[in-house]
Design a protein around this motif. Structure first.
Motif, PDB file in Angstrom:
ATOM      1  N   ASN A  47      -3.950   8.942   0.065  1.00 21.54           N
ATOM      2  CA  ASN A  47      -3.665   7.805  -0.809  1.00 21.54           C
ATOM      3  C   ASN A  47      -2.698   8.170  -1.924  1.00 21.54           C
ATOM      4  O   ASN A  47      -1.924   7.335  -2.374  1.00 21.54           O
ATOM      5  CB  ASN A  47      -4.967   7.244  -1.398  1.00 21.54           C
ATOM      6  N   ASN A  50       0.793   8.203  -0.299  1.00 17.86           N
ATOM      7  CA  ASN A  50       1.256   6.841  -0.044  1.00 17.86           C
ATOM      8  C   ASN A  50       1.626   6.054  -1.296  1.00 17.86           C
ATOM      9  O   ASN A  50       2.264   5.026  -1.212  1.00 17.86           O
ATOM     10  CB  ASN A  50       0.155   6.035   0.664  1.00 17.86           C
ATOM     11  N   GLY A  51       1.154   6.535  -2.436  1.00 20.47           N
ATOM     12  CA  GLY A  51       1.403   5.789  -3.663  1.00 20.47           C
ATOM     13  C   GLY A  51       0.339   4.755  -3.965  1.00 20.47           C
ATOM     14  O   GLY A  51       0.518   3.920  -4.847  1.00 20.47           O
ATOM     15  N   ILE A  52      -0.779   4.808  -3.231  1.00 20.83           N
ATOM     16  CA  ILE A  52      -1.866   3.882  -3.532  1.00 20.83           C
ATOM     17  C   ILE A  52      -2.582   4.349  -4.807  1.00 20.83           C
ATOM     18  O   ILE A  52      -2.924   3.558  -5.662  1.00 20.83           O
ATOM     19  CB  ILE A  52      -2.850   3.800  -2.352  1.00 20.83           C
ATOM     20  N   ARG A  71       5.977   3.252  -5.527  1.00 20.73           N
ATOM     21  CA  ARG A  71       5.036   2.261  -4.980  1.00 20.73           C
ATOM     22  C   ARG A  71       4.886   2.486  -3.479  1.00 20.73           C
ATOM     23  O   ARG A  71       5.773   3.045  -2.836  1.00 20.73           O
ATOM     24  CB  ARG A  71       5.581   0.848  -5.201  1.00 20.73           C
ATOM     25  N   PRO A  72       3.750   2.010  -2.896  1.00 21.92           N
ATOM     26  CA  PRO A  72       3.532   2.194  -1.455  1.00 21.92           C
ATOM     27  C   PRO A  72       4.689   1.677  -0.597  1.00 21.92           C
ATOM     28  O   PRO A  72       5.072   2.314   0.383  1.00 21.92           O
ATOM     29  CB  PRO A  72       2.269   1.380  -1.191  1.00 21.92           C
ATOM     30  N   ASP A  73       5.265   0.539  -0.975  1.00 18.98           N
ATOM     31  CA  ASP A  73       6.353   0.004  -0.147  1.00 18.98           C
ATOM     32  C   ASP A  73       7.594   0.881  -0.220  1.00 18.98           C
ATOM     33  O   ASP A  73       8.334   1.013   0.749  1.00 18.98           O
ATOM     34  CB  ASP A  73       6.670  -1.439  -0.540  1.00 18.98           C
ATOM     35  N   ALA A  76       6.982   3.804   2.036  1.00 19.56           N
ATOM     36  CA  ALA A  76       7.154   3.395   3.430  1.00 19.56           C
ATOM     37  C   ALA A  76       8.631   3.353   3.800  1.00 19.56           C
ATOM     38  O   ALA A  76       9.035   3.784   4.877  1.00 19.56           O
ATOM     39  CB  ALA A  76       6.508   2.025   3.649  1.00 19.56           C
ATOM     40  N   ARG A  77       9.452   2.836   2.898  1.00 20.76           N
ATOM     41  CA  ARG A  77      10.874   2.736   3.169  1.00 20.76           C
ATOM     42  C   ARG A  77      11.547   4.095   3.338  1.00 20.76           C
ATOM     43  O   ARG A  77      12.571   4.218   4.007  1.00 20.76           O
ATOM     44  CB  ARG A  77      11.579   1.966   2.037  1.00 20.76           C
ATOM     45  N   ARG A  82       1.545   5.590   8.287  1.00 22.16           N
ATOM     46  CA  ARG A  82       0.167   6.054   8.185  1.00 22.16           C
ATOM     47  C   ARG A  82      -0.765   5.226   9.064  1.00 22.16           C
ATOM     48  O   ARG A  82      -0.536   4.052   9.285  1.00 22.16           O
ATOM     49  CB  ARG A  82      -0.265   5.931   6.718  1.00 22.16           C
ATOM     50  N   PHE A  84      -5.214   4.618   9.450  1.00 23.93           N
ATOM     51  CA  PHE A  84      -6.372   4.686   8.559  1.00 23.93           C
ATOM     52  C   PHE A  84      -7.612   5.147   9.300  1.00 23.93           C
ATOM     53  O   PHE A  84      -7.741   4.996  10.509  1.00 23.93           O
ATOM     54  CB  PHE A  84      -6.638   3.326   7.933  1.00 23.93           C
ATOM     55  N   ASN A  86     -10.767   3.906   8.739  1.00 21.69           N
ATOM     56  CA  ASN A  86     -11.322   2.645   9.232  1.00 21.69           C
ATOM     57  C   ASN A  86     -10.129   1.762   9.523  1.00 21.69           C
ATOM     58  O   ASN A  86      -9.344   1.496   8.641  1.00 21.69           O
ATOM     59  CB  ASN A  86     -12.178   1.970   8.167  1.00 21.69           C
ATOM     60  N   ILE A  87     -10.046   1.324  10.743  1.00 17.30           N
ATOM     61  CA  ILE A  87      -8.840   0.623  11.189  1.00 17.30           C
ATOM     62  C   ILE A  87      -8.435  -0.487  10.222  1.00 17.30           C
ATOM     63  O   ILE A  87      -9.258  -1.290   9.806  1.00 17.30           O
ATOM     64  CB  ILE A  87      -9.099   0.042  12.586  1.00 17.30           C
ATOM     65  N   GLU A  88      -7.177  -0.486   9.844  1.00 19.07           N
ATOM     66  CA  GLU A  88      -6.656  -1.532   8.964  1.00 19.07           C
ATOM     67  C   GLU A  88      -5.555  -2.286   9.686  1.00 19.07           C
ATOM     68  O   GLU A  88      -4.376  -2.088   9.429  1.00 19.07           O
ATOM     69  CB  GLU A  88      -6.102  -0.919   7.662  1.00 19.07           C
ATOM     70  N   ALA A 168       2.420   2.208  13.199  1.00 15.62           N
ATOM     71  CA  ALA A 168       2.978   3.257  12.342  1.00 15.62           C
ATOM     72  C   ALA A 168       4.283   3.781  12.922  1.00 15.62           C
ATOM     73  O   ALA A 168       5.250   4.031  12.202  1.00 15.62           O
ATOM     74  CB  ALA A 168       1.970   4.381  12.164  1.00 15.62           C
TER      75      ALA A 168
END
Lengths: 263, 291
Positions: A47, A50-52, A71-73, A76-77, A82, A84, A86-88, A168
């Protein structure tokens, strides 16, 4: 220059020091595993990458730039995807739509261009077709053809995990974070997953950061392993080195078992 | 029989404006999980902006109405950005109070700036014009409202189904965490949903303004729109539309056959009844939340 590195990372939640003194680096093309008992801070580490979460201290460098505090976005860019523990997934969308959302960062057609342009030869049409072609490639690669048009919420657990992996991959990541890819899978599905991960590493050349509990799997596919416990690093090394490390044995098997095995 | 069909038509006409408000509320509820009680007043202030442009600045109506809709979008975005996003660790109850606060502020602004008396909106179509369809009277305004409502539904459907922003909104609704990891700026998406919702609501306000235009004009339509949305399950756009038309029709039939005094109240009796039988609404699709 290392491909990905973490230096001196620390984060606390209230009085709980969730991570401390975490440092490691990952070479391009490597499969790097992070192991540790439940609550050791493995997912927290993901986390942070990812920037969470925003770490209290430390540096995260990826591909020559500091990504800590993004930030998370934005992360990602830059090419970090990623899955998870627990499946997200987007449960009320089809497999195809889920994977297409992985292409989100590449899509250039905005609202007005999308509304104004019609037909397969317009910019919007060509873009759509290119993205669909990419998605089809991934669907072929992971053999998801049969569930392409099905709502993912209704798929079996193992298949959902595969869809998440496909989504992903649609991001065309340079670094892939896999959070317990084999959790809850049957033995057969595990075998398949190991096979795909090796494929992703070798054929697609994607560097993989992996969290896993299944020790056999970890030993099988990782180039190097970091063991952590209570948020602190225990050791870093190859599978054999980590397996024999006394602290790792203690963390995994408990004090008593360790004494027995030493005796 | 002619009476019945006439009432049915009136019901559909009334349902159209409930549907617009209901849609607006559902759009926000789906992403923010808060019933937006400021919806009516957001539409109110946008309607008064149109009035101001037409009456006080002599704008032509083809400019004034689009400009007021643009204002509505900006207003929605600003409210989300400046007020709702600032809420620290928001819970639903707190958020509801915030929207009620916004509602009161906007209502106060309108009353202060324009006064509480009934205004007459220089709308291009008079509410007293009507067309005959077969044996039935339909006012031109009602036809326009129905057309606008239908177009809005089609555009919203296309938007959520095919546009990149629409897909990103759906993704954010279904799983905000995963959406962020896929590179979607979820906060910006939230802001956009407020903008779009405000736009849809404002179109209802503008269509109501020729009939009634004073600071309380949106109260009844908003409660009915909200009721329609609840009836539809609060998370379903088709559900809100269906609920709105059902409500409009029941209301008018009740008013015609049983009691005109209780016409407005019957809507809520229907909702109480329906929620007893089907608590999650007619079209509810539950997104299972993981803890």
């Amino acid at each position: 220059m290392t491909f990905f590195s973490i230096d001196n990372l620390a984060i606390a939640f209230g009085g709980l020091q969730a991570l401390q003194d975490i440092r490691f680096d990952v070479q391009a093309g490597e499969v790097f595993a992070i192991i540790g008992p439940n609550g050791a801070g493995k997912t927290t580490l993901f986390n942070c990458i990812n920037g969470i979460y925003r770490p209290d201290a430390g540096n995260i460098r990826f591909d020559g730039r500091n990504i800590q505090g993004l930030r998370p976005d934005q992360v990602a860019r830059l090419g970090i995807a990623r899955t998870f523990q627990n499946i997200e997934l987007f449960a009320n969308m089809t497999t195809m739509e889920n994977i297409m959302l992985g292409r989100h960062v590449f899509m250039r057609t905005g609202l007005f261009r999308g509304a104004a342009m019609w037909g397969p030869r317009s910019f919007a049409g060509r873009e759509e077709r290119d993205h669909r072609r990419q998605v089809e490639k991934i669907i072929d690669l992971l053999r998801l053809q049969a569930v392409r048009g099905k709502l993912v919420g209704a798929l079996p657990y193992g298949t959902q995990k595969m869809v998440e992996l496909a989504r992903a991959l649609a991001l065309e990541p340079k670094l892939l974070l896999l959070d317990e890819p084999c959790a809850g899978m049957t033995a057969e599905e595990k075998q398949d997953m190991i096979f795909w991960i090796k494929d992703i590493q070798n054929d697609l050349g994607i560097t993989i950061l992996l969290i896993e509990h299944d020790m056999r799997m970890v030993m099988d596919i990782s180039d190097r392993i970091l063991a952590i416990n209570f948020g602190q690093p225990i050791t870093i090394g190859t599978a054999d080195e980590v397996r024999r490390h006394p602290e790792v044995l203690k963390a995994y098997l408990g004090e008593e078992d360790h004494r027995e095995s030493a005796a | 029989m002619i009476d019945f069909i006439q009432m049915l038509i009136n019901g559909i006409a009334a349902g159209s404006s409930y549907a617009l408000i209901g849609l607006a509320m559902v759009i926000i509820y789906k992403t923010s999980e808060v019933p937006n009680f400021a919806q009516g007043e957001m539409a109110l202030i946008s309607t008064y902006v149109a009035y101001m442009l037409l009456e006080q600045h002599q704008f032509p109506s083809y400019l004034a109405f689009p400009l007021s809709l643009v204002f509505a979008v900006v207003l929605g975005c600003i409210l989300e950005f400046t007020i709702l996003r600032r809420a620290k660790e928001p819970n639903v109850l707190g958020m509801i109070i915030i929207t009620i606060g916004i509602e009161m502020i906007l209502m106060g602004l309108v009353s202060w700036k324009f006064g509480a008396e009934q205004k007459s909106m220089p709308f291009p179509i008079s509410p007293y014009d009507s067309v005959m369809i077969g044996d039935f009277f339909v006012s031109t305004l009602e036809v326009l409202t129905l057309v606008v409502a239908l177009c809005t539904m089609i555009v919203l459907f296309l938007f959520f189904r095919y546009s990149r922003l629409g897909m990103a909104m759906k993704a954010t609704q279904q799983n905000p965490m995963a959406a962020r990891i896929m590179g979607i700026r979820t906060r910006r998406i939230l802001m956009a949903t407020w903008g779009i919702s405000s736009l849809v609501g404002a179109s209802a306000g503008l269509l109501l303004s020729p009939v009634i235009m004073q600071p309380y004009m949106m109260w009844d339509p908003m409660l009915k729109g909200f009721a329609a949305a609840v009836m539809g399950g609060m998370t379903s756009l088709p559900g809100a539309v269906f609920g709105a038309y059902l409500l409009g029709i029941i209301e008018n039939l009740f008013g015609g056959y049983i009691s005109i005094e209780f016409k407005s109240v019957v809507a809520f009796a229907v909702i109480v009844l329906m929620l007893c039988i089907r608590p999650s609404g007619l079209f509810a699709r539950h997104y299972v939340k993981k803890v």
